[in-house]
Design an enzyme around this catalytic site. Structure first.
Site, PDB file in Angstrom:
ATOM      1  N   LYS A   1      42.529  32.305  45.506  1.00 15.51           N
ATOM      2  CA  LYS A   1      41.721  33.428  45.161  1.00 15.51           C
ATOM      3  C   LYS A   1      41.359  33.300  43.722  1.00 15.51           C
ATOM      4  O   LYS A   1      41.944  32.909  42.777  1.00 15.51           O
ATOM      5  CB  LYS A   1      41.953  34.555  45.716  1.00 15.51           C
ATOM      6  CG  LYS A   1      42.502  35.302  44.850  1.00 15.51           C
ATOM      7  CD  LYS A   1      42.809  36.772  45.965  1.00 15.51           C
ATOM      8  CE  LYS A   1      44.137  37.470  45.121  1.00 15.51           C
ATOM      9  NZ  LYS A   1      44.670  37.972  45.917  1.00 15.51           N
TER      10      LYS A   1
ATOM     11  N   ASP B   1      39.919  41.054  38.001  1.00  9.39           N
ATOM     12  CA  ASP B   1      41.293  41.850  37.856  1.00  9.39           C
ATOM     13  C   ASP B   1      42.120  40.752  36.236  1.00  9.39           C
ATOM     14  O   ASP B   1      41.754  40.385  35.755  1.00  9.39           O
ATOM     15  CB  ASP B   1      42.171  41.691  38.870  1.00  9.39           C
ATOM     16  CG  ASP B   1      42.867  39.715  39.352  1.00  9.39           C
ATOM     17  OD1 ASP B   1      41.712  39.116  39.423  1.00  9.39           O
ATOM     18  OD2 ASP B   1      43.362  40.233  39.934  1.00  9.39           O
TER      19      ASP B   1
ATOM     20  N   ASP C   1      41.453  36.720  39.851  1.00  7.84           N
ATOM     21  CA  ASP C   1      42.074  36.379  41.058  1.00  7.84           C
ATOM     22  C   ASP C   1      40.453  36.929  41.973  1.00  7.84           C
ATOM     23  O   ASP C   1      40.363  36.851  42.930  1.00  7.84           O
ATOM     24  CB  ASP C   1      43.261  35.282  41.432  1.00  7.84           C
ATOM     25  CG  ASP C   1      43.594  36.645  42.160  1.00  7.84           C
ATOM     26  OD1 ASP C   1      43.832  37.718  41.510  1.00  7.84           O
ATOM     27  OD2 ASP C   1      44.781  36.578  42.790  1.00  7.84           O
ATOM     28  N   ARG C   2      40.624  38.512  41.297  1.00 10.45           N
ATOM     29  CA  ARG C   2      40.228  39.165  42.628  1.00 10.45           C
ATOM     30  C   ARG C   2      38.470  39.309  41.923  1.00 10.45           C
ATOM     31  O   ARG C   2      37.759  38.675  41.004  1.00 10.45           O
ATOM     32  CB  ARG C   2      41.093  40.405  42.346  1.00 10.45           C
ATOM     33  CG  ARG C   2      42.113  40.449  43.408  1.00 10.45           C
ATOM     34  CD  ARG C   2      42.778  41.749  43.533  1.00 10.45           C
ATOM     35  NE  ARG C   2      44.033  41.686  43.712  1.00 10.45           N
ATOM     36  CZ  ARG C   2      44.645  42.510  44.547  1.00 10.45           C
ATOM     37  NH1 ARG C   2      43.976  44.015  44.777  1.00 10.45           N
ATOM     38  NH2 ARG C   2      45.965  42.550  45.010  1.00 10.45           N
TER      39      ARG C   2
ATOM     40  N   ASP D   1      44.280  38.801  37.170  1.00  7.07           N
ATOM     41  CA  ASP D   1      44.375  37.386  36.568  1.00  7.07           C
ATOM     42  C   ASP D   1      43.621  36.450  37.004  1.00  7.07           C
ATOM     43  O   ASP D   1      43.736  35.544  36.665  1.00  7.07           O
ATOM     44  CB  ASP D   1      45.408  37.146  37.047  1.00  7.07           C
ATOM     45  CG  ASP D   1      46.087  37.047  38.859  1.00  7.07           C
ATOM     46  OD1 ASP D   1      44.862  38.021  38.661  1.00  7.07           O
ATOM     47  OD2 ASP D   1      46.680  36.265  39.303  1.00  7.07           O
TER      48      ASP D   1
ATOM     49  N   SER E   1      48.810  40.109  38.479  1.00  9.08           N
ATOM     50  CA  SER E   1      47.943  40.500  39.127  1.00  9.08           C
ATOM     51  C   SER E   1      47.116  42.114  38.279  1.00  9.08           C
ATOM     52  O   SER E   1      47.215  41.965  37.514  1.00  9.08           O
ATOM     53  CB  SER E   1      47.710  40.682  40.600  1.00  9.08           C
ATOM     54  OG  SER E   1      46.759  40.230  41.459  1.00  9.08           O
ATOM     55  N   HIS E   2      46.867  42.767  39.285  1.00  7.26           N
ATOM     56  CA  HIS E   2      46.193  43.570  39.306  1.00  7.26           C
ATOM     57  C   HIS E   2      46.582  44.966  38.588  1.00  7.26           C
ATOM     58  O   HIS E   2      46.131  45.815  38.249  1.00  7.26           O
ATOM     59  CB  HIS E   2      45.358  43.758  40.286  1.00  7.26           C
ATOM     60  CG  HIS E   2      46.201  44.235  41.843  1.00  7.26           C
ATOM     61  ND1 HIS E   2      46.621  43.208  42.155  1.00  7.26           N
ATOM     62  CD2 HIS E   2      46.249  45.275  42.049  1.00  7.26           C
ATOM     63  CE1 HIS E   2      47.454  43.768  43.039  1.00  7.26           C
ATOM     64  NE2 HIS E   2      47.047  45.038  43.233  1.00  7.26           N
TER      65      HIS E   2
END
Length: 543
Positions: free
Chosen positions: A377, A278, A282-283, A280, A112-113
């Site tokens: 998300k 981010d 999703d943010r 991947d 992710s982030h």
């Protein structure tokens, strides 16, 4: 030929709310990734003879992991795999592809982030057939299997699959289809929003936007959506090429880690609209000239204006937010007469509500929002929502926020992060705080009366399952709220997150700086948690 490879358990393969995340050096150990993947295959018999989606955010070790995963999928009897071209699939795009293809599940390779590169982090998570994250019950079963595993299955065939072009391949008895990672996802979003209205806004010479892909997975998606399909000016998307180390940056769209991007919008000649996503995809972070939209405000504004968006024109079934997220959306839901659910942190808790049709929009404080179109998300969905809103209302981001606060009041909100190098010490400290909380009710701290103090537990309204100890909460008599949580997304040490919130109904006081509005509550939070005694003199970051 299928090989049965002897192995031994690794003690640290317990997945968190978003899968298993560790430094690259840990994943690169012999048998480490293989053990975790085999635990999933052993636990999910529906994958045998089924279809599996595979893709990631392009970070360092992505291609190596996909090569291992394909050989293991073939050895474990998977009939077909759908793999994003170049090994890329954003998390929301993977979720949609699982749903739309009828796959039995999917592996998303991402941390992710978290930072990437050889000295950065890697991660793997399993999403089930609805496109959503594996439940706590299922991840507990994964972990239990990793504690007893003694072998994994892998195809001896070392055939290299070309990931750089769309096409079909055969690996043993398994068919591999390399698919365009962008087109289907972009088509879905185009059906949700009024692209003609957004296109008119982006063609207005007075309007300028900037989207920062942070050299992460959303670059190709953003170029397709904003510059190609919607006609934004060339160069509107920056840092668009995904890189294994994200260009040396931290792919987290928040004012602390994306400070240079935020600075672009704090001048009189800044673009009218900005956004970032981010690692991947999703943010999201939404900006206007002179303003950064807090995640709680973003969800509340979306809920209040959903009727302006084609996909939500007929109304919302309900909304949901994670417990640390501000109460801003609660006030909107009450006015609309729809339910608002408070869940633990972790997108998986929203999935039951979405599948049951109880909610349409959901969001969490860590810059994540989405709707019932997916079971993850979705950063670019949120950006398009705001663009559609700007196009429909013909107001600036600041004007929309100010109008919203005047109607519903402003929820000042801030997160303070304290890094604790010793994760065990952090867990001991939060446990001790939990034991102290009940005695605080009714006491005075720095002149503030503590009204309630408890540990948040959640009973799922769909399946009745209960999740305990999901964060510590303190409320003050004047309407302030403090939440304490240990983050589960890092790979080193632990991060104590302290969330501060105060509602201000008076428009004359809503223009205060957030740090000023929450300064006294921040002091109360430090005193309650005895942070000075832990050697935590100041937050490592504030967002």
């Amino acid at each position: 030929m299928v090989l049965t490879v002897p192995t031994r358990p690794f003690p640290d393969q317990k997945p968190g709310t978003a899968g298993l995340r560790k430094p690259v050096s840990v994943f690169a150990q012999a048998h480490y990734l293989e053990n975790f993947l085999q635990a999933v295959f052993d636990t999910c018999p529906e994958l045998k003879g089924g279809t599996l989606v595979i893709g990631g955010d392009g970070r360092y070790y992505n291609r190596e992991a996909i090569a291992i995963l394909l050989r293991m999928a073939a050895a474990n009897g998977v009939d077909k795999t759908l793999v994003g071209r170049d090994g890329l699939l954003s998390t929301p795009a993977a979720s949609l592809l699982i749903q739309q293809s009828g796959a039995q599940g999917g592996f998303i390779l991402t941390a992710s982030h978290n930072p990437g590169g050889p000295d950065g982090d890697f991660g793997v998570k399993f999403n089930t057939g609805n496109g959503g994250q594996a439940s706590e019950t299922l991840t507990d079963r994964f972990y239990a299997r990793t504690r007893e595993i003694d072998r994994y299955l892998i195809l001896e065939d070392s055939k290299q699959i070309a990931l750089d072009r769309v096409g079909k391949h055969q690996l043993g008895d398994m068919q591999i289809e390399i698919v365009d990672p962008v087109a289907g996802y972009a088509d879905t979003l185009e059906q949700l929003f009024d692209f003609e209205q957004i296109r008119a806004l982006l063609h207005d010479p007075a309007f300028n936007m900037r989207f920062d892909a942070l050299h992460a997975v959303t670059g190709p998606y953003a170029l397709e959506l904003f510059e190609k399909r919607l006609g934004a000016r060339p160069g509107s998307v920056i840092n668009a090429i995904p890189l294994p180390d994200f260009g040396g940056g931290h792919p987290d769209p928040n004012p602390h880690d994306a400070a240079a991007f935020v600075k672009l919008f704090m001048t009189d000649d800044a673009p009218e609209f900005g956004a970032a996503s981010d690692g991947d995809g999703d943010r999201n972070m939404i900006l206007g000239r002179g303003v950064v939209v807090s995640p709680g405000d973003s969800l509340a504004v979306m809920t209040a204006n959903a009727h302006l968006i084609p996909a939500y024109r007929d109304g919302l079934a309900g909304v949901a937010r994670s417990m640390p997220t501000s109460h801003a959306v609660d006030r909107v839901a009450r006015k609309l007469g729809i339910p608002c659910y408070e869940t633990p942190t972790g997108w998986r808790f929203f999935c039951n509500l979405l599948d049951a049709g109880k909610v349409t929009l959901c969001g969490e404080e860590s810059f994540g929002t989405s709707s019932n179109h997916a079971r993850e998300k979705d950063g670019l969905w949120a950006v398009l929502f705001w663009l559609n809103l700007l196009a429909a209302r013909r107001q600036s981001v600041q004007e929309i926020l100010t109008g919203h606060w005047q109607q519903y009041g402003r929820d000042f909100f801030q997160r303070e992060d304290y890094f604790i190098a010793d994760a065990d010490a952090a867990r001991t400290a939060i446990k001790a705080l939990g034991k102290r909380l009940p005695a605080l009710t009714g006491t005075q701290v720095n002149g503030f009366k503590i009204q309630t103090a408890d540990s948040f537990s959640y009973r799922d309204p769909v399946d009745g399952s209960e999740s305990r100890d999901q964060g510590l909460r303190v409320t003050t008599a004047d309407g302030g709220r403090i939440v304490y949580r240990l983050s589960g997304t890092g790979t080193r040490g632990a991060t104590l997150r302290v969330y501060l919130e105060r509602h201000e109904p008076d428009p004359a006081k809503q223009s205060l700086a957030t740090s000023v509005a929450l300064a006294e509550l921040s002091s109360v939070a430090r005193r309650v948690a005895q942070l000075d005694a832990l050697g935590l003199e100041r937050p490592d970051s504030i967002t």
